[in-house]
Enzyme design. Structure first.
Site, PDB file in Angstrom:
ATOM      1  N   CYS A 212      -7.405   3.989   5.490  1.00  0.00           N
ATOM      2  CA  CYS A 212      -8.425   3.106   5.112  1.00  0.00           C
ATOM      3  C   CYS A 212      -7.853   1.692   4.711  1.00  0.00           C
ATOM      4  CB  CYS A 212      -9.113   3.923   4.211  1.00  0.00           C
ATOM      5  SG  CYS A 212     -10.347   2.426   3.614  1.00  0.00           S
TER       6      CYS A 212
ATOM      7  N   TYR B 232      -0.961   8.853   0.977  1.00  0.00           N
ATOM      8  CA  TYR B 232      -0.316   8.986   2.408  1.00  0.00           C
ATOM      9  C   TYR B 232      -0.908   8.367   3.568  1.00  0.00           C
ATOM     10  CZ  TYR B 232      -4.734  11.001   3.554  1.00  0.00           C
ATOM     11  OH  TYR B 232      -6.302  11.274   3.818  1.00  0.00           O
TER      12      TYR B 232
ATOM     13  N   GLY C  48      -9.066  -1.574  -6.019  1.00  0.00           N
ATOM     14  CA  GLY C  48      -9.799  -1.510  -4.757  1.00  0.00           C
ATOM     15  C   GLY C  48     -11.073  -1.030  -4.746  1.00  0.00           C
TER      16      GLY C  48
ATOM     17  N   TYR D 269      -7.954  11.913  -4.495  1.00  0.00           N
ATOM     18  CA  TYR D 269      -9.342  12.585  -4.061  1.00  0.00           C
ATOM     19  C   TYR D 269      -9.929  13.125  -5.448  1.00  0.00           C
ATOM     20  CZ  TYR D 269      -8.093  12.044   0.694  1.00  0.00           C
ATOM     21  OH  TYR D 269      -7.456  11.590   2.104  1.00  0.00           O
TER      22      TYR D 269
HETATM   23  C1  LIG Z   1     -12.697   5.666   2.492  1.00  0.00           C
HETATM   24  C2  LIG Z   1     -11.417   5.923   1.789  1.00  0.00           C
HETATM   25  C3  LIG Z   1     -10.610   6.260   2.583  1.00  0.00           C
HETATM   26  C4  LIG Z   1      -9.303   6.559   1.770  1.00  0.00           C
HETATM   27  N1  LIG Z   1      -8.004   6.815   2.547  1.00  0.00           N
HETATM   28  C5  LIG Z   1      -7.085   7.428   2.042  1.00  0.00           C
HETATM   29  C6  LIG Z   1      -5.701   7.410   2.477  1.00  0.00           C
HETATM   30  O1  LIG Z   1      -5.702   7.332   3.756  1.00  0.00           O
HETATM   31  N2  LIG Z   1      -4.692   7.803   1.875  1.00  0.00           N
HETATM   32  C7  LIG Z   1      -4.585   8.182   0.478  1.00  0.00           C
HETATM   33  O2  LIG Z   1      -3.682   8.636  -0.002  1.00  0.00           O
HETATM   34  N3  LIG Z   1      -5.896   8.086  -0.020  1.00  0.00           N
HETATM   35  C8  LIG Z   1      -6.961   7.644   0.418  1.00  0.00           C
HETATM   36  N4  LIG Z   1      -7.971   7.386  -0.417  1.00  0.00           N
HETATM   37  C9  LIG Z   1      -8.109   7.662  -1.694  1.00  0.00           C
HETATM   38  C10 LIG Z   1      -7.440   6.443  -2.577  1.00  0.00           C
HETATM   39  O3  LIG Z   1      -6.105   6.392  -2.359  1.00  0.00           O
HETATM   40  C11 LIG Z   1      -8.059   6.364  -3.989  1.00  0.00           C
HETATM   41  O4  LIG Z   1      -9.273   6.339  -3.896  1.00  0.00           O
HETATM   42  C12 LIG Z   1      -7.093   5.558  -4.740  1.00  0.00           C
HETATM   43  O5  LIG Z   1      -7.468   5.660  -6.168  1.00  0.00           O
HETATM   44  C13 LIG Z   1      -7.907   4.214  -4.464  1.00  0.00           C
HETATM   45  O6  LIG Z   1      -7.403   3.100  -5.262  1.00  0.00           O
HETATM   46  P1  LIG Z   1      -8.228   1.712  -5.519  1.00  0.00           P
HETATM   47  O7  LIG Z   1      -7.283   0.759  -6.195  1.00  0.00           O
HETATM   48  O8  LIG Z   1      -8.754   1.399  -4.135  1.00  0.00           O
HETATM   49  O9  LIG Z   1      -9.300   2.334  -6.303  1.00  0.00           O
HETATM   50  P2  LIG Z   1      -9.837   2.084  -7.803  1.00  0.00           P
HETATM   51  O10 LIG Z   1     -11.337   2.783  -7.743  1.00  0.00           O
HETATM   52  O11 LIG Z   1      -9.798   0.549  -8.086  1.00  0.00           O
HETATM   53  O12 LIG Z   1      -8.873   2.835  -8.781  1.00  0.00           O
HETATM   54  C14 LIG Z   1      -8.596   4.173  -8.656  1.00  0.00           C
HETATM   55  C15 LIG Z   1      -8.373   4.796  -9.996  1.00  0.00           C
HETATM   56  O13 LIG Z   1      -6.703   3.994 -10.438  1.00  0.00           O
HETATM   57  C16 LIG Z   1      -7.155   3.053 -11.598  1.00  0.00           C
HETATM   58  N5  LIG Z   1      -6.505   1.821 -11.150  1.00  0.00           N
HETATM   59  C17 LIG Z   1      -7.130   0.950 -10.478  1.00  0.00           C
HETATM   60  N6  LIG Z   1      -6.090  -0.268 -10.629  1.00  0.00           N
HETATM   61  C18 LIG Z   1      -5.292   0.119 -11.307  1.00  0.00           C
HETATM   62  C19 LIG Z   1      -3.956  -0.259 -11.840  1.00  0.00           C
HETATM   63  N7  LIG Z   1      -3.785  -1.738 -11.352  1.00  0.00           N
HETATM   64  N8  LIG Z   1      -3.230   0.063 -12.527  1.00  0.00           N
HETATM   65  C20 LIG Z   1      -3.540   1.218 -13.040  1.00  0.00           C
HETATM   66  N9  LIG Z   1      -4.486   1.996 -12.653  1.00  0.00           N
HETATM   67  C21 LIG Z   1      -5.446   1.520 -11.785  1.00  0.00           C
HETATM   68  C22 LIG Z   1      -8.643   3.341 -11.624  1.00  0.00           C
HETATM   69  O14 LIG Z   1      -8.863   2.863 -13.130  1.00  0.00           O
HETATM   70  C23 LIG Z   1      -8.977   4.599 -11.078  1.00  0.00           C
HETATM   71  O15 LIG Z   1      -8.924   5.401 -12.441  1.00  0.00           O
HETATM   72  C24 LIG Z   1      -9.092   6.835   0.419  1.00  0.00           C
HETATM   73  C25 LIG Z   1     -10.383   6.558  -0.265  1.00  0.00           C
HETATM   74  C26 LIG Z   1     -11.576   6.112   0.240  1.00  0.00           C
HETATM   75  C27 LIG Z   1     -12.678   5.834  -0.528  1.00  0.00           C
END
Ligand SMILES: Cc1cc2nc3c(=O)[nH]c(=O)nc-3n(C[C@H](O)[C@H](O)[C@H](O)COP(=O)(O)OP(=O)(O)OC[C@H]3O[C@@H](n4cnc5c(N)ncnc54)[C@H](O)[C@@H]3O)c2cc1C
Ligand SMILES: *[C@@H]1O[C@H](CO)[C@@H](O)[C@H](O)[C@H]1NC(C)=O
Ligand SMILES: *[C@@H]1O[C@H](CO)[C@@H](O)[C@H](O)[C@H]1NC(C)=O
Ligand SMILES: *[C@@H]1O[C@H](CO)[C@@H](O)[C@H](O)[C@H]1NC(C)=O
Ligand SMILES: *[C@@H]1O[C@H](CO)[C@@H](O)[C@H](O)[C@H]1NC(C)=O
Ligand SMILES: *[C@@H]1O[C@H](CO)[C@@H](O)[C@H](O)[C@H]1NC(C)=O
Length: 539
Positions: A175, A189, A109, A475
């Site tokens: 989010c 969470y 994401g 985070y």
């Molecule tokens: C606006 C905002 C709101 C948020 N709100 C919350 C919340 O309410 N609750 C909460 O717990 N967290 C929250 N977060 C934090 C969020 O959970 C983390 O940033 C999470 O890692 C995002 O996952 P992603 O797949 O979108 O990110 P990415 O940037 O795609 O990945 C995050 C990390 O995981 C790795 N990764 C991605 N995909 C995979 C996969 N398929 N297999 C293995 N590793 C992978 C990536 O390499 C990177 O290290 C929030 C973040 C933002 C920016």
């Protein structure tokens, strides 16, 4: 004119027909050749493969990158981006990267706080495998579960559940544009955490690609690795393709509210009270988070105050909510007119910040809901912060342009789950603090904002958990320390590892050593394997 894909085919043909003479081939061409070799069906490279010289490159790179700070021109850019369209292409991407010695980052994401899914500060060149095209969500209401693909957003998951039932839900992030691939790997969470725990607590099974390019499920990966991927942080153990999640019951009527209090309206005393009740005294159907930021009180003089926003979600109707509040937190003076009764899905959209009346289909867009330049940090609190501590916090908040602090209450089932049940160890705390500072333009003084948040973090030290000072792995905060080399030492990594995982860090290291001993899946804060040297001594 030849299309890009026919150029690639031609290139392949040349390569394949001249097995003896090895033509000079760039990393991307070798990668394409390797993928083609391993694929049964032909891959449409022109729509799945993006190099910096293709016009779509920046569009694809930017698409889900949530923190604009990580996209500025001076940040390292990938050699190319590959967007697989099925599970086997993810397997082959791992096999080929390993074979060619290419450093791989994986993105679901794109919400990583430090951009680790699309920027490498420590190794160039690197490539990005972006799972955005792998976003199926298959909900089985009868079976009370769903198989969700890594590239889907959590908003799509919520939508697909609600589409089938008004009384089923899932306890993950607030989010809605978070990718389930990264999100759940760090714990995840949301507002139902006090009743049902984390998303990671509600995972039943998973399918991952391991370092050998195999697809493993819970049974074939074993309970150690299955434990590690549910909270041990993204991209250390393999690539998640799918999660099987357990749905949870939600009432058909849910209540939401937002109440604001400024310093002049007694915010300090009220927040002091919230700390004593939000985790420990309130019904676990109720989650009240607090958002704290400066607001302008007088537009003429620009005078600012601090506003605290109490935002609640209650798994039930307004009548019972008012009873719960009367008993547990009368000081907030919550009234019926502050409250709105709605469906669970609409309550999720309310908390996520969508304007009233927004159609739920917006959740299917799968784009970040807001993008900004930001830096964030986190803390956990076990004892209420005294009013004098809060006053120092207000002073610092008023010095910064656009900061935001969010407090999330724990308690409920969170404190009933053992610290070692999953790698996520933050179970017995009153609440979590998230500090953010945001800015709007690339040319603003980034260093000034980052300096501000670091100083704030120092100021808060006496009030938060110590030895270790705990932090939430989702985070990501590279200030806590980074792996400078592929062979980073355990001592070096403990600087951040103990904060994110406490006593679980060493078990993560042992599992990493077993499943990825040569550290193929690595980044600035990936779990390090024990060095060969150390392994010999220990065994
Ligand atoms: C606006 C905002 C709101 C948020 N709100 C919350 C919340 O309410 N609750 C909460 O717990 N967290 C929250 N977060 C934090 C969020 O959970 C983390 O940033 C999470 O890692 C995002 O996952 P992603 O797949 O979108 O990110 P990415 O940037 O795609 O990945 C995050 C990390 O995981 C790795 N990764 C991605 N995909 C995979 C996969 N398929 N297999 C293995 N590793 C992978 C990536 O390499 C990177 O290290 C929030 C973040 C933002 C920016
Ligand atoms: C882009 O550049 C790479 C080398 O960096 C080259 O191999 C490739 O053919 C180029 N692609 C296009 C479409 O020009
Ligand atoms: C991508 O994001 C960067 C940084 O915000 C910006 O400068 C650039 O114009 C964007 N490009 C596209 C094509 O969206
Ligand atoms: C709640 O109401 C009481 C009585 O009207 C008042 O004294 C108190 O200041 C109010 N509290 C807040 C936080 O507004
Ligand atoms: C949204 O709008 C509807 C209709 O105007 C109203 O009944 C409801 O209370 C509003 N919801 C919120 C959360 O303000
Ligand atoms: C890591 O490797 C580098 C060279 O690749 C070496 O100089 C260094 O001593 C190694 N560090 C550890 C902790 O093994």
């Amino acid at each position: 004119m030849l299309s890009t894909s026919s150029v690639f085919s031609l290139f392949l043909l040349i390569l394949l027909s001249s097995s003896s003479a090895k033509p000079p081939s760039s990393k991307q061409n070798s990668f394409i050749q390797c993928l083609s070799y391993h694929s049964e069906a032909s891959i449409p490279f022109s729509s799945t493969f993006f190099t910096p010289n293709s016009s779509a490159f920046t569009t694809v790179l930017n698409s889900t990158a949530q923190n604009l700070r990580c996209l500025i021109p001076s940040e390292p850019k990938p050699e190319f981006i590959f967007t697989p369209t099925d599970d086997s292409q993810v397997q082959n991407a791992v096999i080929c990267s390993k074979q060619l010695g290419i450093h791989l980052r994986v993105r679901s994401g794109g919400h990583d706080y430090e951009g680790l899914s699309y920027v490498s500060q420590i190794e160039t060149p690197f490539i990005v495998v972006d799972l955005a095209k792998l976003r199926s969500v298959n909900v089985d209401i009868q079976g009370n579960n769903a198989w969700i693909q890594a590239g889907a957003t959590i908003g799509e998951v919520y939508y697909r559940i609600a589409e089938k039932s008004r009384t089923h839900g899932f306890p993950a992030g607030l989010c809605t544009s978070l990718g389930v691939g990264g999100h759940i790997t760090g714990g995840a969470y949301g507002t139902m955490m006090r009743k049902y725990g984390l998303a990671a607590d509600n995972v039943l099974d998973a399918r991952i690609v391991d370092v050998k390019g195999r697809i493993l499920d819970r049974k074939t990966m074993g309970e150690d690795l299955f434990w590690a991927i549910r909270g041990g942080g993204g991209a250390s153990f393999g690539i998640i393709l799918w999660w099987k999640i357990k749905l949870v019951p939600v009432p058909s009527t849910v209540t939401v509210f937002t109440v604001s209090k400024t310093l002049e309206q007694g915010a300090t005393k009220l927040l002091h009270r919230w700390q004593q009740v939000a985790a420990t005294k309130l019904d676990k159907d109720l989650n009240i988070r607090v958002m704290i930021q400066p607001t302008v009180v007088d537009s003429k003089s620009g005078k600012r105050t601090v506003t605290t926003l109490y935002q609640g979600q209650f798994l039930g109707g307004v009548k019972r909510l008012l009873n719960v509040m009367q008993t547990g937190f009368p000081e907030l003076n919550l009234t019926r007119k502050d409250c709105t009764q709605t469906s669970w899905l609409k309550s999720v959209m309310y908390i996520a910040g969508y304007a009233n009346g927004t159609q739920p289909e917006v959740l299917l867009q799968g784009k970040p809901t807001f993008k900004s330049y930001f830096k964030a940090k986190s803390d956990f609190v076990k004892d209420p912060i005294p009013e004098t501590g809060l006053e120092g916090l207000w002073k610092r908040l008023l010095e910064e342009t656009a900061p935001l602090i969010i407090w999330n209450p724990y308690g409920g089932v969170m404190s009933k789950i053992s610290e070692s049940a999953l790698p996520f160890p933050h179970r017995n705390v009153l609440f979590k603090i998230q500090y953010l500072t945001t800015w709007q333009a690339a040319n603003e003084n980034e260093a000034k904002h980052i300096n501000w948040i670091r100083k704030l973090y120092n100021y808060m030290a006496p009030y938060v958990t110590k030895s270790p000072r705990q932090a939430y792995v989702n985070y990501r905060d590279l200030d806590l320390g980074i792996n400078k080399q592929k062979n980073t030492s355990i001592t070096e990594a403990s600087a951040w590892g103990n904060r994110y995982f406490k006593g679980n860090f060493y078990r993560l290291i042992k599992i990493k050593t077993k499943v990825d001993p040569h550290n193929f899946f690595r980044h600035e804060q990936s779990i390090p394997p024990l060095a060969l040297q150390a392994r010999r001594t220990r065994n």
